[in-house]
Scaffold this motif. Structure first.
Motif, PDB file in Angstrom:
ATOM      1  N   ALA A   1      -0.802  -8.131  -6.167  1.00 33.25           N
ATOM      2  CA  ALA A   1      -0.452  -6.737  -6.243  1.00 33.25           C
ATOM      3  C   ALA A   1      -0.736  -6.332  -7.864  1.00 33.25           C
ATOM      4  O   ALA A   1      -0.151  -7.012  -8.797  1.00 33.25           O
ATOM      5  N   TYR A   2      -1.222  -5.267  -8.033  1.00 31.89           N
ATOM      6  CA  TYR A   2      -1.890  -4.925  -9.483  1.00 31.89           C
ATOM      7  C   TYR A   2      -1.036  -3.347  -9.665  1.00 31.89           C
ATOM      8  O   TYR A   2      -1.298  -2.566  -8.871  1.00 31.89           O
ATOM      9  N   PHE A   3      -0.429  -2.986 -10.528  1.00 29.35           N
ATOM     10  CA  PHE A   3       0.364  -1.939 -10.913  1.00 29.35           C
ATOM     11  C   PHE A   3       0.296  -1.444 -12.501  1.00 29.35           C
ATOM     12  O   PHE A   3      -0.289  -2.235 -13.211  1.00 29.35           O
ATOM     13  N   ASP A   4       0.206  -0.185 -12.646  1.00 27.07           N
ATOM     14  CA  ASP A   4       0.096   0.516 -13.818  1.00 27.07           C
ATOM     15  C   ASP A   4       1.277   0.156 -14.771  1.00 27.07           C
ATOM     16  O   ASP A   4       1.104  -0.261 -15.962  1.00 27.07           O
ATOM     17  N   ASP A   5       2.549   0.037 -14.485  1.00 26.04           N
ATOM     18  CA  ASP A   5       3.780  -0.154 -15.068  1.00 26.04           C
ATOM     19  C   ASP A   5       4.632  -1.108 -14.547  1.00 26.04           C
ATOM     20  O   ASP A   5       4.706  -1.281 -13.424  1.00 26.04           O
ATOM     21  N   ALA A   6       5.480  -1.684 -15.321  1.00 27.20           N
ATOM     22  CA  ALA A   6       6.379  -2.547 -15.031  1.00 27.20           C
ATOM     23  C   ALA A   6       7.469  -1.706 -14.194  1.00 27.20           C
ATOM     24  O   ALA A   6       7.803  -2.778 -13.254  1.00 27.20           O
ATOM     25  N   GLU A   7       7.780  -0.731 -14.215  1.00 29.26           N
ATOM     26  CA  GLU A   7       8.700   0.028 -13.388  1.00 29.26           C
ATOM     27  C   GLU A   7       8.280  -0.161 -11.979  1.00 29.26           C
ATOM     28  O   GLU A   7       8.968  -0.548 -10.755  1.00 29.26           O
ATOM     29  N   ALA A   8       7.209   0.339 -11.732  1.00 32.63           N
ATOM     30  CA  ALA A   8       6.586   0.158 -10.224  1.00 32.63           C
ATOM     31  C   ALA A   8       6.390  -1.002  -9.654  1.00 32.63           C
ATOM     32  O   ALA A   8       6.758  -1.336  -8.583  1.00 32.63           O
ATOM     33  N   ALA A   9       5.995  -2.266 -10.374  1.00 33.41           N
ATOM     34  CA  ALA A   9       5.912  -3.473  -9.885  1.00 33.41           C
ATOM     35  C   ALA A   9       7.471  -3.888  -9.771  1.00 33.41           C
ATOM     36  O   ALA A   9       7.715  -4.362  -8.808  1.00 33.41           O
ATOM     37  N   GLU A  10       8.302  -3.695 -10.551  1.00 35.26           N
ATOM     38  CA  GLU A  10       9.817  -4.002 -10.257  1.00 35.26           C
ATOM     39  C   GLU A  10      10.098  -3.471  -8.959  1.00 35.26           C
ATOM     40  O   GLU A  10      10.906  -3.906  -8.054  1.00 35.26           O
TER      41      GLU A  10
ATOM     42  N   HIS B   1       0.916  -1.220   0.069  1.00 34.01           N
ATOM     43  CA  HIS B   1      -0.105  -0.065  -0.081  1.00 34.01           C
ATOM     44  C   HIS B   1       0.828   1.220   0.041  1.00 34.01           C
ATOM     45  O   HIS B   1       0.353   2.245  -0.602  1.00 34.01           O
ATOM     46  N   ASP B   2       1.956   1.109   0.814  1.00 30.72           N
ATOM     47  CA  ASP B   2       2.778   2.458   0.886  1.00 30.72           C
ATOM     48  C   ASP B   2       3.703   2.464  -0.701  1.00 30.72           C
ATOM     49  O   ASP B   2       3.633   3.980  -0.953  1.00 30.72           O
ATOM     50  N   VAL B   3       3.635   1.720  -1.648  1.00 32.47           N
ATOM     51  CA  VAL B   3       4.331   1.870  -2.926  1.00 32.47           C
ATOM     52  C   VAL B   3       3.143   2.163  -3.691  1.00 32.47           C
ATOM     53  O   VAL B   3       3.732   2.546  -4.715  1.00 32.47           O
ATOM     54  N   GLY B   4       1.891   2.409  -3.311  1.00 33.48           N
ATOM     55  CA  GLY B   4       1.049   2.668  -4.435  1.00 33.48           C
ATOM     56  C   GLY B   4       0.402   1.819  -5.482  1.00 33.48           C
ATOM     57  O   GLY B   4       0.456   1.972  -6.549  1.00 33.48           O
ATOM     58  N   VAL B   5      -0.040   0.543  -4.752  1.00 30.07           N
ATOM     59  CA  VAL B   5      -0.747  -0.505  -5.589  1.00 30.07           C
ATOM     60  C   VAL B   5      -1.883   0.021  -6.178  1.00 30.07           C
ATOM     61  O   VAL B   5      -2.750   0.901  -5.536  1.00 30.07           O
TER      62      VAL B   5
END
Length: 289
Positions: A57-66, A25-29
């Motif tokens: 967890a679901y992310f907009d882009d690969a950079e955030a997920a990594e 949650h802190d990293v903005g999923v």
């Protein structure tokens, strides 16, 4: 990338789950799905291993997920982490593929979009899943449906109490199978509203469906059913047992929780019977001594 999203699937010890959720949650999923051993897992979805939880967890882009993967790997060395890219779906309809009809005893239970396929020789229950648990296809519900069918076949007109009614499926099934007075309670107002809608769809008037607590419900019942989680069943034992005139069915219990739940009810005077098991889920049966 347009039309896709990134998922990070995390398998980790159950004790680390809450801290890992906080980190995500802190990293903005965008969204977070939690699967643990205390809650029913949707049909067709991978369940966690014993002692573990699964976070998706679901992310907009690969950079955030990594970036999230790297932080989790550092904070939780024992976690198993898997990144993937998936096509976006129409989530308002995608979940429907996991809801299937079932046939248990004399009953056919299924969602509205499968109702046309119901066999003519079965008692048909059409259950709209929406936001409440209990469509018939989860093992805990089907285990209860079978036992309700058996009991009503030998006790026509019996009174029934459904504790934690959810969609109302067990209460509606009992009524359609010939029960007399049927009461369903749930502490979730959304569930109560949905149960009432399902009762209307299934032409079962006269069901007493409400958010009443057990100490507000009048009378005793020949059959009491509770398909809720094990810790809640243990907490509610002193309120449930006095309502049992003859038979009690408990579900929502995993095999490793059976002994604790059974002990709570035997201690209060009920007699345990052989129940049933489907996969890792068990149904506990009792009768009044």
């Amino acid at each position: 990338m347009t039309g896709t999203y990134q998922t990070l699937t995390v398998d980790l010890p159950d004790g680390d789950s809450e801290a890992a959720q906080d980190l995500l949650h802190d990293v903005g999923v965008l969204g977070l799905e939690v699967r643990d051993r205390e809650g029913p897992t949707m049909p067709g979805v991978r369940a966690p291993a014993p002692g573990e939880a699964i976070l998706v967890a679901y992310f907009d882009d690969a950079e955030a997920a990594e970036a999230a993967r790297a932080q989790l790997a550092e904070s939780f060395p024992s976690a198993r982490l898997q990144l993937a890219e998936e096509a976006q779906q129409d989530w308002s309809n995608a979940w429907k593929v996991h809801i299937k009809s079932v046939q248990v005893g004399r009953l056919w239970v299924g969602p509205p979009w499968e109702a046309a396929n119901a066999p003519a020789d079965r008692v048909r229950l059409v259950i709209e899943p929406k936001m409440a648990f209990g469509t018939g296809d989860h093992p805990t519900t089907s285990l209860c449906l079978g036992a309700v069918d058996d009991y009503m076949a030998s006790h026509p007109g019996a009174s029934v109490l459904d504790v934690g009614t959810g969609t109302g499926v067990l209460a509606i099934a009992a009524k359609k199978l010939g029960a007399g007075r049927v009461v369903g309670t749930d502490n979730d107002p959304v569930s109560v509203e949905l149960a009432r809608e399902n009762a209307e769809v299934n032409a079962t008037p006269g069901l007493e469906l409400s958010g009443k607590s057990l100490d507000e419900v009048d009378g005793v019942f020949e059959l009491v059913v509770a398909n809720i989680l094990a810790n809640t069943l243990i907490e509610l034992a002193p309120l449930i047992v006095p309502r049992v005139k003859d038979k009690l069915l408990l579900a929502g219990v995993l095999a490793h929780q059976k002994a604790d739940v059974e002990a709570a009810y035997v201690k209060l005077g009920l007699v345990a019977e052989p129940g049933a098991q489907q996969g890792e889920w068990v149904r506990l049966d009792f009768h009044r001594g």
